[in-house]
Design a protein around this motif. Structure first.
Motif, mmCIF file in Angstrom:
data_model
loop_
_atom_site.group_PDB
_atom_site.id
_atom_site.type_symbol
_atom_site.label_atom_id
_atom_site.label_comp_id
_atom_site.label_asym_id
_atom_site.label_seq_id
_atom_site.Cartn_x
_atom_site.Cartn_y
_atom_site.Cartn_z
ATOM 1 N N GLY A 292 0.711 -1.073 0.140
ATOM 2 C CA GLY A 292 -0.237 -0.027 0.114
ATOM 3 C C GLY A 292 0.821 1.662 -0.131
ATOM 4 O O GLY A 292 2.211 1.037 0.285
ATOM 5 N N PRO A 293 0.463 2.407 -0.721
ATOM 6 C CA PRO A 293 1.290 4.029 -0.222
ATOM 7 C C PRO A 293 1.560 4.061 1.053
ATOM 8 O O PRO A 293 1.318 3.544 1.981
ATOM 9 N N ALA A 294 3.097 3.978 1.378
ATOM 10 C CA ALA A 294 3.702 4.674 2.117
ATOM 11 C C ALA A 294 4.425 5.372 1.762
ATOM 12 O O ALA A 294 4.907 6.579 0.935
ATOM 13 N N LEU A 295 4.401 6.423 3.382
ATOM 14 C CA LEU A 295 4.697 8.466 3.176
ATOM 15 C C LEU A 295 6.382 7.944 2.895
ATOM 16 O O LEU A 295 7.194 6.744 3.662
ATOM 17 N N GLU A 296 6.828 9.184 3.070
ATOM 18 C CA GLU A 296 8.661 9.482 2.916
ATOM 19 C C GLU A 296 9.065 9.656 4.036
ATOM 20 O O GLU A 296 10.569 8.449 4.316
ATOM 21 N N ASP A 297 8.288 9.982 4.879
ATOM 22 C CA ASP A 297 8.557 10.556 6.434
ATOM 23 C C ASP A 297 8.049 9.503 7.293
ATOM 24 O O ASP A 297 7.895 9.555 8.043
ATOM 25 N N PHE A 298 7.455 8.118 6.909
ATOM 26 C CA PHE A 298 6.749 7.294 7.662
ATOM 27 C C PHE A 298 6.386 7.374 9.034
ATOM 28 O O PHE A 298 6.478 6.741 9.688
ATOM 29 N N LYS A 309 12.879 2.771 11.125
ATOM 30 C CA LYS A 309 12.406 2.901 9.829
ATOM 31 C C LYS A 309 13.431 4.373 9.260
ATOM 32 O O LYS A 309 14.436 4.584 8.512
ATOM 33 N N LEU A 310 13.331 5.879 9.941
ATOM 34 C CA LEU A 310 14.171 6.621 10.108
ATOM 35 C C LEU A 310 15.908 6.426 9.826
ATOM 36 O O LEU A 310 16.270 6.804 9.197
ATOM 37 N N GLN A 311 15.838 5.610 11.220
ATOM 38 C CA GLN A 311 17.584 5.995 11.563
ATOM 39 C C GLN A 311 18.144 4.626 10.622
ATOM 40 O O GLN A 311 19.137 4.624 9.624
ATOM 41 N N GLN A 312 17.318 3.188 10.641
ATOM 42 C CA GLN A 312 17.458 2.422 8.969
ATOM 43 C C GLN A 312 17.702 3.268 7.872
ATOM 44 O O GLN A 312 19.281 3.393 7.025
ATOM 45 N N ARG A 313 16.963 4.107 7.134
ATOM 46 C CA ARG A 313 17.234 4.608 6.015
ATOM 47 C C ARG A 313 18.680 6.123 6.161
ATOM 48 O O ARG A 313 19.068 5.701 4.992
ATOM 49 N N HIS A 369 20.920 15.354 5.450
ATOM 50 C CA HIS A 369 19.971 16.631 6.233
ATOM 51 C C HIS A 369 17.823 15.716 6.829
ATOM 52 O O HIS A 369 17.527 16.402 7.582
ATOM 53 N N LYS A 370 17.446 15.674 5.967
ATOM 54 C CA LYS A 370 15.610 15.951 6.026
ATOM 55 C C LYS A 370 15.893 15.163 7.260
ATOM 56 O O LYS A 370 14.442 14.725 7.882
ATOM 57 N N ASN A 371 16.095 13.694 6.100
ATOM 58 C CA ASN A 371 15.402 12.339 7.057
ATOM 59 C C ASN A 371 16.028 12.431 9.068
ATOM 60 O O ASN A 371 15.231 12.406 9.951
ATOM 61 N N GLU A 372 17.437 13.436 9.394
ATOM 62 C CA GLU A 372 17.771 13.911 10.629
ATOM 63 C C GLU A 372 16.730 14.267 11.251
ATOM 64 O O GLU A 372 16.429 14.433 12.511
#
Length: 512
Positions: A292-298, A309-313, A369-372
């Motif tokens: 299903g659709p998943a957002l970029e920022d989870f 998920k963010l730490q993994q990315r 930077h964006k994910n951090e």
């Protein structure tokens, strides 16, 4: 074992079948030849018998005419000639019968003393060779088993060691870490004073009215936060308390002059109703597995899972950035070598690759930077909710931040609709979001018409023509749950497979 034992046995059995068929065919031919000789002998015997009867009749006729005084000499002579003819034919048939009888006796003796014993001897030798071959195969089978017994014993020892090394605490902690949501448990309910209207004075009412606006709680904030709550053990019973009107912080006086505080609250039963009966708008884990659709920022995930998920990315992006940096350094060194030694290459030919590498580095840095920033937001909010948990009862329901409907935490109340669109048929209670530990029984099978890569999480890759087990039918969303023979499960597009369901299949699972 398959080549030296099973394969050899199959080939030898085929050869034995062919040889046995040949020997039996020879026996049938010998029997047919003996039957033919017997028929010839029997025919000659019957012909000899018939000619003898005719000769006897001719002799009786001749004797009767010879003794008859009224018979003419011509009749007697004619009867005598007939007797001689019949006697001669009887003698010829006798000789032929004797020859056929002698021939049949010889063939019968040869058949029962030479041909048939030879055929039986050949069959016996064939069976003895079969027995020897079987003994060789048994030895080969035993040798093959003996060779793998140490390997099997080692595997069994490894299984025993693995069973002894099972740490139930560690395993359960891994499950907790995998499914930890990070949601904050609900706080304590404030005291509801139903006697405030008894001791309220005119002056107190004035004070209450002046502070009522400042202490009023935003109902949308409370409701929005309540709707984000999920309950693992099903729906709680719905309370039937009468509706209350919101009140504010005020000071009330008793008839004896003492004062006490009451607290500003939202109607408690209204908030509880939203918590207990509100339909959670978080997409089910099952819908996420189906690609299903998943957002970029989870933000569609619970806070703790979002943080992981963010730490993994971020870790993956850092590894890619390191590769690009190493490539940039290597290109610069190569460019310096080309500039010092032009005969080795043109430095300008490396410029497009350098530009592409620089663009990749800038892009990766922006992504990191964006994910951090998202990770910092999640960590700050999850850390701040623990402090708000122990705040005063006055601000118990007045939240500084908000949880979005999809479980992510945000300060902006207008971001409640930023989650992925709701998927039809996937809204269920929290207890339906977890899969059963026991594998679901197969309700049919399918054959892949087209290949499917299965890059999304929860999907199952398949090749064209591959046969899979069906453990859950398509519920209208275009995905069917399947399982391989090795136990790997996942969702595959329904349009990519040819499904065959078993009639009266037990264990068919239907999700509502």
């Amino acid at each position: 074992m398959a080549h030296r034992v099973y394969g050899e046995l199959m080939r030898y059995a085929h050869d034995l079948k062919t040889e046995r068929k040949m020997h039996l065919q020879e026996g049938r031919k010998a029997q047919q030849y003996l039957d033919m000789c017997w028929k010839q002998m029997d025919n000659s015997k019957k012909k000899f018998e018939r000619e003898c009867r005719e000769a006897e009749k001719a002799q009786q006729s001749y004797e009767r005419l010879d003794n008859d005084t009224n018979a003419t000499k011509a009749d007697v002579e004619k009867a005598k000639q007939q007797l001689n003819l019949r006697t001669h034919m009887a003698d010829e048939n006798k000789n032929e019968y004797a020859a056929q009888l002698q021939n049949f006796n010889g063939e019968q003796h040869k058949h029962f003393y030479v041909v048939i014993p030879q055929i039986y001897k050949q069959l016996q030798e064939m069976d003895e060779r079969r027995t020897i071959k079987l003994s060789e195969c048994y030895r080969g089978f035993a040798d093959s088993e003996r060779k793998v017994i140490p390997i099997i014993s080692k595997c069994l020892e490894g299984m025993i060691l693995a069973a002894k090394s099972v740490d139930e605490r560690r395993d359960s902690q891994m499950v907790v870490d995998s499914f930890k949501s990070g949601f904050e448990p609900p706080g304590d309910f404030p005291f509801e004073d139903y006697s405030q209207h008894i001791y309220r004075t005119i002056s107190d009412g004035t004070i209450s009215a002046s502070k009522q606006e400042s202490g009023k709680v935003d109902a949308k904030t409370t409701v929005g936060k309540a709707k984000g709550k999920l309950w693992l053990f099903g729906k709680k019973p719905k309370p039937q308390s009468p509706p209350l009107t919101p009140t504010s912080l005020f000071t009330s006086s008793t008839p004896n002059g003492s004062q006490f505080l009451t607290f500003s609250i939202e109607p408690v039963h209204y908030c509880m109703n939203e918590i207990k009966t509100g339909k959670p708008r978080i997409p089910s884990f099952r819908s996420l597995k189906r690609g299903g659709p998943a957002l970029e920022d989870f933000s569609h995930l619970p806070p703790e899972q979002r943080r992981k998920k963010l730490q993994q990315r971020i870790d993956e992006l850092n590894r890619e950035l390191q590769k690009e940096s190493d490539q940039k350094e290597a290109l610069n060194k190569m460019k310096d070598v080309y500039e010092k030694n032009p005969q080795m290459g043109d430095p300008g030919s490396l410029q497009p690759k350098l530009a592409e590498t620089m663009n990749n580095i800038d892009r990766l840095r922006m992504e990191i930077h964006k994910n951090e920033a998202w990770l910092s937001e999640v960590e700050s909010k999850t850390g701040g909710r623990g402090d708000r948990r122990h705040s005063s009862d006055i601000n118990h329901l007045v939240t500084q931040g908000r949880e979005s409907p999809e479980g992510s935490y945000t300060d902006d109340a207008n971001q409640e609709v930023r989650g992925p669109p709701q998927q039809h048929g996937h809204h269920s209670e929290f207890d339906d979001e977890f899969e059963d530990d026991d594998p679901l029984p197969a309700i049919g099978h399918c054959k892949a018409i087209y290949p499917f890569d299965g890059h999304n999480e929860g999907t199952l890759a398949m090749k064209e023509g591959e046969v899979l087990y069906i453990i859950e039918e398509d519920k209208g969303d275009g995905w069917t749950r399947a399982r391989r023979q090795n136990g790997e499960e996942g969702y595959v597009p329904t349009s990519y497979i040819d499904v065959t369901l078993e009639k009266n299949s037990k264990g068919a699972v239907t999700y509502i």
